[in-house]
Scaffold this active site. Sequence first.
Site, PDB file in Angstrom:
ATOM      1  N   SER A   1       0.978  -1.213   0.116  1.00 52.31           N
ATOM      2  CA  SER A   1      -0.076  -0.047   0.064  1.00 52.31           C
ATOM      3  C   SER A   1       0.987   1.218  -0.046  1.00 52.31           C
ATOM      4  CB  SER A   1      -0.877   0.039   1.323  1.00 52.31           C
ATOM      5  OG  SER A   1      -1.613  -1.259   1.379  1.00 52.31           O
TER       6      SER A   1
HETATM    7  N1  SAH Z   1      -0.129  -5.324   4.098  1.00 50.64           N
HETATM    8  C1  SAH Z   1       0.527  -5.555   2.856  1.00 50.64           C
HETATM    9  C2  SAH Z   1      -0.067  -5.501   1.630  1.00 50.64           C
HETATM   10  C3  SAH Z   1      -1.120  -6.333   1.162  1.00 50.64           C
HETATM   11  S1  SAH Z   1      -1.718  -6.534  -0.404  1.00 50.64           S
HETATM   12  C4  SAH Z   1       2.101  -4.981   2.991  1.00 50.64           C
HETATM   13  O1  SAH Z   1       2.366  -4.049   3.728  1.00 50.64           O
HETATM   14  O2  SAH Z   1       2.649  -5.222   1.803  1.00 50.64           O
HETATM   15  C5  SAH Z   1      -2.778  -7.580   0.175  1.00 50.64           C
HETATM   16  C6  SAH Z   1      -2.341  -9.040   0.638  1.00 50.64           C
HETATM   17  O3  SAH Z   1      -3.526  -9.804   1.028  1.00 50.64           O
HETATM   18  C7  SAH Z   1      -1.848  -9.823  -0.485  1.00 50.64           C
HETATM   19  O4  SAH Z   1      -0.610 -10.364  -0.346  1.00 50.64           O
HETATM   20  C8  SAH Z   1      -3.146 -11.066  -0.687  1.00 50.64           C
HETATM   21  O5  SAH Z   1      -2.265 -12.194  -1.156  1.00 50.64           O
HETATM   22  C9  SAH Z   1      -3.315 -11.263   0.818  1.00 50.64           C
HETATM   23  N2  SAH Z   1      -4.741 -11.891   0.890  1.00 50.64           N
HETATM   24  C10 SAH Z   1      -5.571 -11.818   0.002  1.00 50.64           C
HETATM   25  N3  SAH Z   1      -6.713 -12.323   0.430  1.00 50.64           N
HETATM   26  C11 SAH Z   1      -6.324 -13.053   1.675  1.00 50.64           C
HETATM   27  C12 SAH Z   1      -6.833 -13.796   2.671  1.00 50.64           C
HETATM   28  N4  SAH Z   1      -8.234 -14.336   2.411  1.00 50.64           N
HETATM   29  N5  SAH Z   1      -6.162 -14.212   3.615  1.00 50.64           N
HETATM   30  C13 SAH Z   1      -4.817 -13.479   3.877  1.00 50.64           C
HETATM   31  N6  SAH Z   1      -4.286 -13.054   2.796  1.00 50.64           N
HETATM   32  C14 SAH Z   1      -4.921 -12.676   1.863  1.00 50.64           C
END
Ligand code: SAH
Length: 241
Positions: free
Chosen positions: A90
């Site tokens: 993000s």
């Molecule tokens: N917080 C992260 C950015 C996240 S992007 C950072 O600081 O880099 C969103 C993430 O959520 C992705 O890596 C995606 O694979 C994950 N995601 C999507 N659905 C999910 C779920 N049901 N459980 C856990 N992670 C999930």
Amino acid sequence: ACLLILCLPACSSQIPEGAPKSAIDQSDEEGFKRQRLRMVEQQIKARGIESEAVLQAMSKVPRHRFVPAPQASFAYEDHPLPIGHGQTISQPLIVAYMTEAAEITANDKVLEIGTGSGYQAAILGEVAKVVYTIEIIPELAASATQILSELGYKNVHVKTGDGYLGWPEHAPFDGIVVTAAPDQIPQALVDQLAIDGKMVIPVGTTSQQMVIVTKTREGVVQRKTIPVRFVPMVSKPGASK
Ligand code: SAH
């Protein structure tokens, strides 16, 4: 300050040939630090983030270490970046905003859904006592675990799993930060929030809003705040939400 930043690549190449690698690394690190402090001033503080703990964490965590090497020079810019597997880290402001909105303090136990690069988890690790973070893509969970351990975040625990289920073994959580967008608030996460705890979660499909959920003895209060764009929160086919 602007000039200093712009001259960085040139400055680092002025290190004499044959200089020890650590000298070069160190000068890179100083350049990244300058960019980071500038990011905090211009993108975070200037846009209304006031929590000292959040500002300190954003000033400290080396965001450039959480992005793929070719992206490192963009790590402190004002936008999200690709981290592979179709996912993104993000925008710095959003990370700061969510951390502040969750009202996390030094004794708190926090849950993050969507570890991704591990950057938000590291920021949470700076402001909270302990962080549990869940990532559904095993390769991302593995690389986040690796970088968090290289940087010494012993209080951040990563697992591969489905965030819709939360992490009941460690509940209740004083704060929950969800960094992928479900179409509605998962009940398991509300259940795992402590009384007086706050969950910050982007909700929606084509258009999303950040929602701050507060749990009180009387019930659950939801407050919609800013429009946002996150990757969708997915579930393993057949898994129950
Ligand atoms: N917080 C992260 C950015 C996240 S992007 C950072 O600081 O880099 C969103 C993430 O959520 C992705 O890596 C995606 O694979 C994950 N995601 C999507 N659905 C999910 C779920 N049901 N459980 C856990 N992670 C999930």
